[in-house]
Motif scaffolding. Sequence first.
Motif, PDB file in Angstrom:
ATOM      1  N   CYS A  87       6.977  31.314 -15.879  1.00 15.02           N
ATOM      2  CA  CYS A  87       7.461  29.839 -16.298  1.00 15.02           C
ATOM      3  C   CYS A  87       7.860  30.032 -17.595  1.00 15.02           C
ATOM      4  CB  CYS A  87       6.248  29.151 -16.208  1.00 15.02           C
ATOM      5  SG  CYS A  87       6.242  27.387 -16.754  1.00 15.02           S
ATOM      6  N   PHE A 138      11.115  25.001 -10.145  1.00 16.53           N
ATOM      7  CA  PHE A 138      12.548  25.707 -10.431  1.00 16.53           C
ATOM      8  C   PHE A 138      13.187  25.888  -9.420  1.00 16.53           C
ATOM      9  CE2 PHE A 138       9.399  26.397 -14.131  1.00 16.53           C
ATOM     10  CZ  PHE A 138      10.126  25.715 -15.101  1.00 16.53           C
ATOM     11  N   MET A 156      16.162  28.474 -14.454  1.00 14.94           N
ATOM     12  CA  MET A 156      14.747  28.511 -15.111  1.00 14.94           C
ATOM     13  C   MET A 156      14.981  27.350 -16.384  1.00 14.94           C
ATOM     14  SD  MET A 156      13.086  30.166 -13.359  1.00 14.94           S
ATOM     15  CE  MET A 156      11.535  30.298 -14.241  1.00 14.94           C
TER      16      MET A 156
END
Length: 64
Positions: free
Chosen positions: A19, A44, A53
């Motif tokens: 992340c 995402f 991302m």
Amino acid sequence: MTQSPPPAFDRPMIEALVCPVTHTALSYDAARQELVSKAAGLAFPIRAGIPIMLVAEARQIKAD
């Protein structure tokens, strides 16, 4: 007109991603074609086999 299946992606590359907000592991949601960060509450998208991302492109999810 039938919809073609989503393109295949490089699974080891997907598993190496984290992340961008929390730097924690992501889980793959095959049905929605998303990488989910439970820690950040974001999903995402994967478009044409490419994970996007960017926080601005992520969908907010509710914490379970």
